[in-house]
Design a protein around this motif. Structure first.
Motif, mmCIF file in Angstrom:
data_model
loop_
_atom_site.group_PDB
_atom_site.id
_atom_site.type_symbol
_atom_site.label_atom_id
_atom_site.label_comp_id
_atom_site.label_asym_id
_atom_site.label_seq_id
_atom_site.Cartn_x
_atom_site.Cartn_y
_atom_site.Cartn_z
ATOM 1 N N ARG A 178 0.818 -1.209 0.000
ATOM 2 C CA ARG A 178 0.000 0.000 0.000
ATOM 3 C C ARG A 178 0.852 1.259 0.000
ATOM 4 N NH1 ARG A 178 -4.597 -2.360 4.249
ATOM 5 N NH2 ARG A 178 -5.539 -3.787 2.710
ATOM 6 N N VAL A 179 2.014 1.183 0.601
ATOM 7 C CA VAL A 179 2.933 2.324 0.570
ATOM 8 C C VAL A 179 3.533 2.467 -0.820
ATOM 9 C CG1 VAL A 179 5.078 3.268 1.496
ATOM 10 C CG2 VAL A 179 3.449 2.149 3.027
ATOM 11 N N LYS A 180 4.003 1.371 -1.388
ATOM 12 C CA LYS A 180 4.601 1.415 -2.722
ATOM 13 C C LYS A 180 3.599 1.900 -3.755
ATOM 14 C CE LYS A 180 7.498 -1.810 -4.008
ATOM 15 N NZ LYS A 180 8.117 -3.146 -4.287
ATOM 16 N N ASN A 181 2.361 1.457 -3.644
ATOM 17 C CA ASN A 181 1.353 1.843 -4.631
ATOM 18 C C ASN A 181 0.976 3.324 -4.535
ATOM 19 O OD1 ASN A 181 1.308 -0.711 -5.693
ATOM 20 N ND2 ASN A 181 -0.546 -1.356 -4.623
ATOM 21 N N LEU A 182 1.241 3.920 -3.386
ATOM 22 C CA LEU A 182 0.988 5.363 -3.234
ATOM 23 C C LEU A 182 2.099 6.199 -3.861
ATOM 24 C CD1 LEU A 182 -0.319 5.563 0.455
ATOM 25 C CD2 LEU A 182 -1.647 5.990 -1.635
ATOM 26 N N ASP A 216 5.790 2.200 -13.782
ATOM 27 C CA ASP A 216 5.954 1.019 -12.940
ATOM 28 C C ASP A 216 4.595 0.377 -12.696
ATOM 29 O OD1 ASP A 216 7.368 -0.852 -11.571
ATOM 30 O OD2 ASP A 216 7.898 0.422 -9.867
ATOM 31 N N GLU A 217 4.598 -0.893 -12.299
ATOM 32 C CA GLU A 217 3.358 -1.624 -12.092
ATOM 33 C C GLU A 217 3.007 -1.656 -10.611
ATOM 34 O OE1 GLU A 217 3.666 -5.477 -13.780
ATOM 35 O OE2 GLU A 217 4.071 -4.754 -15.818
ATOM 36 N N PRO A 218 1.723 -1.469 -10.285
ATOM 37 C CA PRO A 218 1.331 -1.523 -8.882
ATOM 38 C C PRO A 218 1.455 -2.933 -8.313
ATOM 39 C CG PRO A 218 -0.607 -1.391 -10.287
ATOM 40 C CD PRO A 218 0.588 -1.192 -11.182
ATOM 41 N N SER A 254 15.031 7.260 -4.549
ATOM 42 C CA SER A 254 13.940 6.278 -4.537
ATOM 43 C C SER A 254 12.563 6.935 -4.447
ATOM 44 C CB SER A 254 14.112 5.321 -3.362
ATOM 45 O OG SER A 254 15.385 4.720 -3.361
ATOM 46 N N HIS A 255 11.580 6.254 -5.035
ATOM 47 C CA HIS A 255 10.188 6.702 -4.904
ATOM 48 C C HIS A 255 9.598 6.232 -3.580
ATOM 49 C CE1 HIS A 255 9.573 8.372 -8.943
ATOM 50 N NE2 HIS A 255 10.432 7.439 -9.333
ATOM 51 N N SER A 256 10.120 5.142 -3.054
ATOM 52 C CA SER A 256 9.676 4.614 -1.757
ATOM 53 C C SER A 256 10.852 3.896 -1.131
ATOM 54 C CB SER A 256 8.492 3.653 -1.945
ATOM 55 O OG SER A 256 8.108 3.075 -0.716
ATOM 56 N N GLU A 257 11.032 4.066 0.179
ATOM 57 C CA GLU A 257 12.179 3.456 0.858
ATOM 58 C C GLU A 257 11.818 3.295 2.330
ATOM 59 O OE1 GLU A 257 15.192 1.507 0.096
ATOM 60 O OE2 GLU A 257 15.330 3.167 -1.316
#
Length: 438
Positions: free
Chosen positions: A148-152, A158-160, A324-327
């Motif tokens: 859920r964090v990565k998809n935000l 990129d793919e959800p 990074s977009h998420s870390e």
């Protein structure tokens, strides 16, 4: 889902990391910061007289079933599907086979051999849930990344993460006696996005091996890695995939050259890592991007290296970029800072904690903003020197010994105060004759 009170001191834990071996080279395939985390924590726990059996999937016929890393730390390779050719996305279909392998190991051990299960990543959490329930011990789980964090915070193109992963993560959150977050921010995400019980969420910040990652001579480091002494080296370290956003550094470097043509003769953009995740589908993507931007001659691709060589690369760099977009944390940032190298990082996830006041945080991934941030470091030698000093001081606050000590406290709390069985589960069990409950 244990309800057993603590009966003895913690002697041995089963640590589960299904999809990637703690012995794998970080930066290749799915191996990254989590691999470093698991192995370093296991070593530190063993030095506190808590033995650790690390369960992971066999990915090569050359891997022995059991590897003793050091006294008290054993890696157990379990057969679960074909050794090669399975992606992380294929592994949910192999969890039953993996769990059966764990059960066989425990069946040949004395009763009560494992006092606790600590699972890493949601796939391991699904297996850990079963093992902990079967053995009547607490389950401690660390997400490392969350769907859920990565998809935000998806990168363009990129793919959800799939719905099945979200459901699986929610189940593990519900089942675990304790959830370990890397940072306060990740703890909030567990509570807000997964409805985790705040009383069962603990924070244990990752560490850094200060004996390996330490300041040193930049000139000597450059001589060892083959970088000219007068170069301006911008370094990216990590898996090459959209989530890690190495393209942000390449685009920003091209903008820097446009702004400052004098840099072209000295600028080197180092990309240290291997293709991973969705990046495997277009392994030449970064090369093609550099060609399109007219800086292919400035970009140098380096395969993953061991830790001592990695420290040399950190020391050789003018700065390390972590876009990074998420870390969940950002181990690369702390390792670089421990070597006295300034860090420019995206203001996402755990990076504000990892970087602290010693680095430069960039909101968003706009090329112009990143070029400006990079230029603020390489264009100000005096300021960069200050960042280097404060980086070393900041990194000194992180250690794997401290991480392991915090985990030992979480383990003890989970054993002393296990989670109560939810009412609906208790009602279900109440209708089953005791004789048939294993």
């Amino acid at each position: 889902m244990s309800t057993h009170p603590r009966q003895r001191r913690l002697h041995r834990i089963a640590m589960v990391t299904v999809h990637t071996s703690p012995l794998a080279q970080p930066g290749e395939g799915d191996a990254g910061g989590m691999n470093v985390y698991v192995l370093e924590v296991a070593r530190q726990l063993a030095r506190r007289d808590i033995a650790v059996d690390l369960f992971t999937r066999t990915t090569s016929a050359a891997q022995p079933p059991v590897v003793e890393v050091e006294p008290g730390v054993v890696v157990r390779h379990l057969a679960a599907g074909p050794y090669e050719g399975l992606s992380k996305e294929d592994l949910p279909g192999q969890l039953c086979a993996f769990a059966a392998g764990m059960m066989r190991v425990a069946a040949h051990a004395p009763p009560g051999y494992y006092d606790l299960v600590h699972s890493h990543y949601w796939l391991s959490g699904q297996v850990g849930w079963l093992a902990a329930d079967r053995w009547g011990v607490p389950l401690v789980h660390t997400m490392h990344t969350m769907a859920r964090v990565k998809n935000l915070h998806l990168a363009d193109g990129d793919e959800p993460e799939p719905r099945g992963r979200e459901i699986g993560e929610a189940q593990v959150v519900e089942a675990a006696d304790r959830l370990v977050a890397n940072t306060d921010r990740e703890a909030r995400e567990l509570i807000e996005l997964y409805d985790a019980d705040p009383a069962r969420v603990a924070v244990a910040e990752p560490g850094v091996d200060l004996a390996v990652f330490s300041p040193g001579s930049r000139d000597e480091a450059r001589a060892r890695v083959g970088i000219p002494s007068d170069a301006v080296l911008l370094l990216f370290v990590g898996r090459i995939q959209p989530l890690k956003a190495p393209d942000v550094l390449v685009r920003a470097a091209a903008e820097l050259v446009r702004r400052r043509p004098d840099l072209r003769s000295r600028l080197v953009v180092g990309i240290l890592g291997g293709a991973s995740g969705t990046g495997v589908r277009n392994p030449m993507g970064l090369t093609e991007l550099a060609q399109q931007l007219g800086i292919a001659d400035l970009v140098r691709f380096v395969p993953p290296v061991d830790r001592s060589a990695l420290a040399q690369w950190y020391r050789a760099a003018d700065l390390v970029a972590v876009p990074s977009h998420s870390e969940s944390f950002g181990l690369v940032a702390v390792e670089a800072q421990a070597c006295g190298t300034p860090v420019v990082a995206a203001n996402v996830g755990g990076l504000p904690t990892a970087v602290g006041p010693a680095g430069v945080l960039v909101d968003g991934h706009d090329t112009a903003d990143w070029a400006t941030a990079l230029e603020s470091v390489i264009g100000d030698p005096r300021g960069a020197a200050v960042l280097a000093r404060t980086s070393v001081e900041h990194a000194a606050g992180f250690s794997w010994a401290r991480t392991a000590q915090r985990l030992a406290e979480v383990y003890a709390d989970a054993m002393d105060h296990p989670r109560e069985v939810p009412i609906h589960d208790a009602e279900l069990l109440a209708g089953i004759p005791t004789a048939v409950i294993p």
